[in-house]
Write an enzyme that holds these catalytic residues in place. Sequence first.
Site, PDB file in Angstrom:
ATOM      1  N   HIS A 292      -7.104   8.327  11.214  1.00 38.83           N
ATOM      2  CA  HIS A 292      -6.661   7.132  11.426  1.00 38.83           C
ATOM      3  C   HIS A 292      -5.226   6.626  11.074  1.00 38.83           C
ATOM      4  O   HIS A 292      -4.678   5.716  10.661  1.00 38.83           O
ATOM      5  CB  HIS A 292      -7.497   6.021  10.163  1.00 38.83           C
ATOM      6  CG  HIS A 292      -8.697   5.771  10.608  1.00 38.83           C
ATOM      7  ND1 HIS A 292      -9.688   5.678   9.606  1.00 38.83           N
ATOM      8  CD2 HIS A 292      -9.756   5.983  11.734  1.00 38.83           C
ATOM      9  CE1 HIS A 292     -11.100   5.559  10.017  1.00 38.83           C
ATOM     10  NE2 HIS A 292     -10.863   5.783  11.381  1.00 38.83           N
TER      11      HIS A 292
ATOM     12  N   ARG B 132       0.860  -1.280   0.049  1.00 37.32           N
ATOM     13  CA  ARG B 132      -0.019  -0.139   0.169  1.00 37.32           C
ATOM     14  C   ARG B 132       0.818   1.309   0.131  1.00 37.32           C
ATOM     15  O   ARG B 132       0.567   2.428  -0.646  1.00 37.32           O
ATOM     16  CB  ARG B 132      -0.722   0.044   1.331  1.00 37.32           C
ATOM     17  CG  ARG B 132      -2.013  -0.996   1.053  1.00 37.32           C
ATOM     18  CD  ARG B 132      -3.154  -0.614   2.096  1.00 37.32           C
ATOM     19  NE  ARG B 132      -3.833   0.543   1.976  1.00 37.32           N
ATOM     20  CZ  ARG B 132      -5.122   0.770   1.107  1.00 37.32           C
ATOM     21  NH1 ARG B 132      -5.497  -0.334   0.386  1.00 37.32           N
ATOM     22  NH2 ARG B 132      -5.551   1.683   1.201  1.00 37.32           N
TER      23      ARG B 132
HETATM   24  P1  OAD Z   1     -14.898   3.007   1.842  1.00 38.55           P
HETATM   25  O1  OAD Z   1     -14.264   2.318   0.877  1.00 38.55           O
HETATM   26  O2  OAD Z   1     -15.630   2.401   3.047  1.00 38.55           O
HETATM   27  O3  OAD Z   1     -15.887   3.999   1.188  1.00 38.55           O
HETATM   28  C1  OAD Z   1     -15.481   4.730   0.053  1.00 38.55           C
HETATM   29  C2  OAD Z   1     -16.559   5.573  -0.458  1.00 38.55           C
HETATM   30  O4  OAD Z   1     -16.139   6.400  -1.534  1.00 38.55           O
HETATM   31  C3  OAD Z   1     -17.677   4.914  -0.881  1.00 38.55           C
HETATM   32  O5  OAD Z   1     -18.887   5.418  -0.342  1.00 38.55           O
HETATM   33  C4  OAD Z   1     -17.897   5.116  -2.272  1.00 38.55           C
HETATM   34  O6  OAD Z   1     -19.127   5.550  -2.974  1.00 38.55           O
HETATM   35  C5  OAD Z   1     -17.010   6.546  -2.391  1.00 38.55           C
HETATM   36  N1  OAD Z   1     -16.212   6.890  -3.579  1.00 38.55           N
HETATM   37  C6  OAD Z   1     -15.719   6.077  -4.800  1.00 38.55           C
HETATM   38  N2  OAD Z   1     -15.196   6.947  -5.653  1.00 38.55           N
HETATM   39  C7  OAD Z   1     -15.592   8.008  -5.385  1.00 38.55           C
HETATM   40  C8  OAD Z   1     -15.155   9.292  -5.783  1.00 38.55           C
HETATM   41  N3  OAD Z   1     -14.429   9.506  -7.144  1.00 38.55           N
HETATM   42  N4  OAD Z   1     -15.508  10.325  -5.227  1.00 38.55           N
HETATM   43  C9  OAD Z   1     -16.250  10.576  -3.978  1.00 38.55           C
HETATM   44  N5  OAD Z   1     -16.560   9.350  -3.600  1.00 38.55           N
HETATM   45  C10 OAD Z   1     -16.343   8.236  -4.054  1.00 38.55           C
HETATM   46  O7  OAD Z   1     -13.698   3.982   2.617  1.00 38.55           O
HETATM   47  P2  OAD Z   1     -13.977   4.894   3.955  1.00 38.55           P
HETATM   48  O8  OAD Z   1     -15.469   5.627   4.113  1.00 38.55           O
HETATM   49  O9  OAD Z   1     -12.831   5.685   3.949  1.00 38.55           O
HETATM   50  O10 OAD Z   1     -10.371   2.321   8.408  1.00 38.55           O
HETATM   51  O11 OAD Z   1     -13.757   3.665   5.119  1.00 38.55           O
HETATM   52  C11 OAD Z   1     -13.582   4.028   6.492  1.00 38.55           C
HETATM   53  C12 OAD Z   1     -12.649   3.446   7.154  1.00 38.55           C
HETATM   54  O12 OAD Z   1     -12.592   2.015   6.966  1.00 38.55           O
HETATM   55  C13 OAD Z   1     -11.136   3.717   6.399  1.00 38.55           C
HETATM   56  O13 OAD Z   1     -10.491   4.750   7.030  1.00 38.55           O
HETATM   57  C14 OAD Z   1     -10.386   1.998   6.997  1.00 38.55           C
HETATM   58  C15 OAD Z   1     -11.363   1.419   6.326  1.00 38.55           C
HETATM   59  O14 OAD Z   1     -11.477   0.174   7.007  1.00 38.55           O
HETATM   60  C16 OAD Z   1      -9.225   1.830   9.118  1.00 38.55           C
HETATM   61  O15 OAD Z   1      -8.527   1.257   8.576  1.00 38.55           O
HETATM   62  C17 OAD Z   1      -9.469   1.882  10.637  1.00 38.55           C
END
Ligand code: OAD
Length: 246
Positions: free
Chosen positions: A123, A74
């Site tokens: 995080h 990563r």
């Molecule tokens: P996710 O992978 O859960 O969600 C990503 C989000 O980004 C989804 O809702 C997609 O619809 C959206 N998305 C995709 N492409 C996009 C774009 N071009 N513009 C805007 N949005 C877009 O990621 P996170 O919500 O960041 O934590 O996940 C939260 C946490 O869960 C992370 O920080 C990590 C993970 O497991 C830890 O590792 C503790």
Amino acid sequence: MTENCDIPDALIAALRDARHVCILTGAGVSAESGVPTFREAQDGLWAEYNPQDLATPEAFVADPALIWRWYRWRRETVSAVEPNPGHFAIALLAELVPQLTLITQNVDNLHQRAGSRNVIEYHGNIFEDRCFADGSLRHADDQTAVPICTDCGSNLRPGVVWFGEAIPEHAMDKSGSAAVDCDVFLSIGTSSLVYPAAGLADLAKQNGAAVVEINPNPTTHAANFDLAIAGNSGLVLPELVDCLAH
Ligand code: OAD
């Protein structure tokens, strides 16, 4: 919406009036740079793994060499990409409002590389190395499969927050205060599934802020928000900044 601006007038007006804008970003903001999000299928080398299964202290204890291989991969992935227009627009937005607090769940440094300052790393940061025993900052030797703390002999680990671990205290405090104090809260590129980060938008709403989501796939949280803009952050944010600046 005004002429030549596809961003709702109410949002532009709220940003013009805002004293303090708070932004929470998630993996979606880095998607257009080529960084895989957490909940989309992986491809290539790591296709058989669920990232959530690799992001726990238990997984590290069970197989530290596997977890180091994953995080080194990563690190290489995020080092090889560039910030995208969404990251740059957030850095520009900070120049257009009296106060902006940027909280990111991302560990990839892309906001900082785009010029954002004082980013709250909720995080952690993937480029930091820490002692697994006491969490102190260390420097890991890249050649060793599982680097060791020279002080106590424990394994070193990447400086990210894993599931089941506490959010760094300063990040927790600063982000909570910003969510309470802000008058506009933007939730961008996050699935809003992981707490406590996902609770910041609710906290902002309870304290009177206008809460807006930007995500091509509106989340279940969006029903509680004031506005959901269904679009990619790399397209929506530059337009938003452009409308605000003119
Ligand atoms: P996710 O992978 O859960 O969600 C990503 C989000 O980004 C989804 O809702 C997609 O619809 C959206 N998305 C995709 N492409 C996009 C774009 N071009 N513009 C805007 N949005 C877009 O990621 P996170 O919500 O960041 O934590 O996940 C939260 C946490 O869960 C992370 O920080 C990590 C993970 O497991 C830890 O590792 C503790």
